[in-house]
Design a protein around this motif. Structure first.
Motif, short mmCIF file in Angstrom:
data_model
loop_
_atom_site.label_atom_id
_atom_site.label_comp_id
_atom_site.label_asym_id
_atom_site.label_seq_id
_atom_site.Cartn_x
_atom_site.Cartn_y
_atom_site.Cartn_z
N LEU A 189 14.88 -2.37 -2.85
CA LEU A 189 14.27 -1.68 -1.71
C LEU A 189 12.86 -1.24 -2.08
O LEU A 189 12.44 -1.34 -3.23
CB LEU A 189 15.12 -0.45 -1.35
CG LEU A 189 16.59 -0.67 -0.99
CD1 LEU A 189 17.30 0.67 -0.81
CD2 LEU A 189 16.72 -1.50 0.28
N GLY A 190 12.15 -0.69 -1.10
CA GLY A 190 10.80 -0.18 -1.35
C GLY A 190 9.85 -0.63 -0.26
O GLY A 190 10.14 -1.57 0.48
N PRO A 191 8.69 0.04 -0.19
CA PRO A 191 7.75 -0.24 0.88
C PRO A 191 7.16 -1.65 0.81
O PRO A 191 7.24 -2.32 -0.22
CB PRO A 191 6.64 0.80 0.69
CG PRO A 191 6.99 1.61 -0.48
CD PRO A 191 8.25 1.11 -1.08
N SER A 192 6.57 -2.05 1.90
CA SER A 192 5.93 -3.36 1.98
C SER A 192 4.79 -3.47 0.97
O SER A 192 4.04 -2.52 0.78
CB SER A 192 5.38 -3.54 3.41
OG SER A 192 4.96 -4.87 3.58
N GLY A 193 4.69 -4.61 0.33
CA GLY A 193 3.60 -4.85 -0.61
C GLY A 193 3.86 -4.33 -2.01
O GLY A 193 3.00 -4.44 -2.89
N ALA A 194 5.05 -3.78 -2.26
CA ALA A 194 5.37 -3.20 -3.57
C ALA A 194 5.50 -4.28 -4.65
O ALA A 194 5.24 -4.04 -5.82
CB ALA A 194 6.66 -2.39 -3.49
N GLY A 199 8.06 -0.77 7.62
CA GLY A 199 8.68 0.42 8.20
C GLY A 199 9.63 0.13 9.34
O GLY A 199 10.68 0.76 9.46
N LYS A 200 9.26 -0.84 10.16
CA LYS A 200 10.08 -1.14 11.35
C LYS A 200 11.37 -1.89 11.00
O LYS A 200 12.26 -2.01 11.83
CB LYS A 200 9.27 -1.97 12.34
CG LYS A 200 8.22 -1.15 13.05
CD LYS A 200 7.51 -1.94 14.11
CE LYS A 200 6.51 -1.03 14.84
NZ LYS A 200 5.46 -1.81 15.50
N LEU A 201 11.45 -2.42 9.79
CA LEU A 201 12.62 -3.21 9.42
C LEU A 201 13.57 -2.45 8.49
O LEU A 201 14.63 -2.94 8.14
CB LEU A 201 12.19 -4.52 8.75
CG LEU A 201 11.34 -5.46 9.61
CD1 LEU A 201 10.83 -6.63 8.79
CD2 LEU A 201 12.15 -5.97 10.80
N ARG A 202 13.18 -1.24 8.11
CA ARG A 202 13.98 -0.52 7.11
C ARG A 202 15.38 -0.15 7.60
O ARG A 202 16.36 -0.35 6.89
CB ARG A 202 13.25 0.75 6.68
CG ARG A 202 12.16 0.44 5.70
CD ARG A 202 11.37 1.66 5.35
NE ARG A 202 10.07 1.23 4.86
CZ ARG A 202 9.05 2.03 4.66
NH1 ARG A 202 9.17 3.33 4.93
NH2 ARG A 202 7.91 1.56 4.21
N ALA A 203 15.45 0.39 8.80
CA ALA A 203 16.76 0.81 9.31
C ALA A 203 17.70 -0.38 9.46
O ALA A 203 18.85 -0.33 9.06
CB ALA A 203 16.59 1.53 10.64
N SER A 204 17.17 -1.47 10.02
CA SER A 204 18.02 -2.63 10.31
C SER A 204 18.27 -3.50 9.07
O SER A 204 19.22 -4.27 9.06
CB SER A 204 17.40 -3.47 11.41
OG SER A 204 16.15 -4.00 10.99
N GLU A 250 -2.69 9.14 0.26
CA GLU A 250 -1.74 10.13 0.81
C GLU A 250 -0.70 9.50 1.74
O GLU A 250 0.49 9.77 1.64
CB GLU A 250 -2.50 11.22 1.57
CG GLU A 250 -3.22 12.21 0.68
CD GLU A 250 -2.25 13.11 -0.08
OE1 GLU A 250 -1.23 13.53 0.51
OE2 GLU A 250 -2.50 13.37 -1.27
N ALA A 251 -1.19 8.67 2.67
CA ALA A 251 -0.29 8.09 3.68
C ALA A 251 0.70 7.12 3.02
O ALA A 251 1.87 7.07 3.39
CB ALA A 251 -1.11 7.37 4.75
N THR A 252 0.22 6.38 2.03
CA THR A 252 1.09 5.43 1.32
C THR A 252 2.16 6.18 0.53
O THR A 252 3.32 5.79 0.51
CB THR A 252 0.25 4.56 0.36
OG1 THR A 252 -0.82 3.98 1.11
CG2 THR A 252 1.07 3.46 -0.26
N LEU A 253 1.74 7.27 -0.11
CA LEU A 253 2.68 8.10 -0.87
C LEU A 253 3.74 8.69 0.07
O LEU A 253 4.94 8.64 -0.22
CB LEU A 253 1.93 9.22 -1.59
CG LEU A 253 2.80 10.28 -2.28
CD1 LEU A 253 3.63 9.67 -3.41
CD2 LEU A 253 1.95 11.43 -2.82
N ARG A 254 3.29 9.21 1.19
CA ARG A 254 4.21 9.81 2.16
C ARG A 254 5.24 8.78 2.65
O ARG A 254 6.43 9.06 2.74
CB ARG A 254 3.38 10.41 3.30
CG ARG A 254 4.09 10.77 4.62
CD ARG A 254 5.19 11.78 4.51
NE ARG A 254 4.80 13.10 4.05
CZ ARG A 254 5.11 14.23 4.69
NH1 ARG A 254 5.76 14.19 5.83
NH2 ARG A 254 4.78 15.38 4.19
N ASP A 255 4.73 7.57 2.93
CA ASP A 255 5.60 6.49 3.41
C ASP A 255 6.65 6.11 2.37
O ASP A 255 7.84 6.00 2.68
CB ASP A 255 4.72 5.27 3.76
CG ASP A 255 5.55 4.09 4.22
OD1 ASP A 255 6.24 4.21 5.25
OD2 ASP A 255 5.53 3.04 3.54
N ALA A 256 6.21 5.94 1.13
CA ALA A 256 7.14 5.56 0.05
C ALA A 256 8.16 6.67 -0.19
O ALA A 256 9.36 6.40 -0.34
CB ALA A 256 6.36 5.27 -1.24
#
Ligand code: GTP
Ligand code: MG
Length: 273
Positions: free
Chosen positions: A16-21, A95-100, A134-140
């Protein structure tokens, strides 16, 4: 007649993890390392679907059930002849694909009753050069918070008689080859501090919603004591969910520092087996 009996891959890990990791790059590297084919590097692009790959653990990586293996150990020969296989499910981090996808996979895989397909561990990958934003950290941190909250609920709902098996989390602090990368210790601190903020604002939101009444659904908050700052140590101690933060790199040459850029992550996988 003397055909080698391939051991069936039975241990599943979820990536798992954010896009581009670098999740797909990591999966591709593990596949390349597992096959005899040369390490040709495939170009990756944003994933939209989860994929399951079967890979092998390098024979020199100790496993949890064989942790004191020395180079003279006959089991090393056996491991070389018949390497341990495991499976990795790569998920899309958008982000839009995480739940599904990511979270849905976590729910499905962690519920498996079959010992053969049960989830052994979660690898949560982050781009350590991107976390200064900041935004990337918050998202992760938000994504990791949701993963940990799920594992907390799972750990607490397991009846004491039929204890659910632990699912440890590896935060794979990727892209350590980049000079702008945050070291693993700083990644840990930043994620902990950000998760603490998320958790506090969530607590406040729940309290506001329930007016003056006591906070009822305590399970909705990650960790235990709202007063105490969140840390992975606290989570392990209070809830029993273990989180390790380990640096590495899928790309770049980190031979000197890391042996191989992904060796320490493979060692973590080995300890789960
Ligand atoms: P999604 O599929 O969108 O969730 O992203 P992902 O996590 O699968 O990322 P992906 O593997 O596609 O990698 C994103 C980019 O990071 C690619 O250009 C990779 O080549 C690059 N990358 C991955 N690992 C490393 C690394 O260790 N160091 C550097 N410098 N670049 C890396
Ligand atoms: Mg991908």
């Amino acid at each position: 007649f003397f055909q080698a009996v391939a051991s069936p891959p039975s241990s599943n890990f979820l990536l798992l993890g954010p896009s581009g990791a670098g999740k797909t790059a990591f999966t591709t590297l593990l596949e390349a390392k597992s096959s005899l084919a040369s390490n040709k590097s495939h170009s990756t692009h944003t994933s939209q679907q989860s994929t399951l790959v079967t890979v092998t653990l390098p024979p020199t990586v100790p496993t949890g059930s064989n942790r004191y293996r020395s180079v003279n150990d006959p089991s090393l020969k056996e491991a070389t002849r018949n390497p341990i296989k495991y499976r990795v499910k790569d998920t899309p981090g958008h982000g839009k694909l995480r739940a599904s996808q990511g979270i849905a996979e976590l729910q499905a895989m962690s519920q498996s009753k079959d010992i053969k397909t049960r989830l052994r561990g979660v690898v949560f990958m982050v781009d350590t050069a991107a976390l200064v934003d900041e935004a990337t950290l918050r998202d992760a941190a938000t994504y990791l918070h949701d993963v940990l909250l799920f594992l907390q609920k799972r750990a607490r709902n397991g009846s004491s008689s039929k204890r659910t098996t632990d699912i440890p989390v590896l935060v794979a602090a990727n892209k350590q080859d980049l000079f702008t990368a945050l070291p693993p210790g700083a990644v840990r601190e930043k994620l902990e501090a950000e998760i603490d903020r998320i958790r506090k604002s969530k607590t406040k939101g729940l309290l506001d919603a329930s007016a003056d009444t006591e906070l009822e659904d305590e399970e909705e908050i990650l960790g235990n004591d709202e007063q105490e700052a969140f840390s992975f140590k606290l989570l392990e101690h209070e809830v029993g969910v273990k989180v390790d933060v380990v640096g590495g790199a899928v790309k770049g040459d980190l031979q000197e520092e890391f042996g191989s850029g992904v060796r320490r992550w493979e060692e973590w996988v080995g300890m789960c087996l």
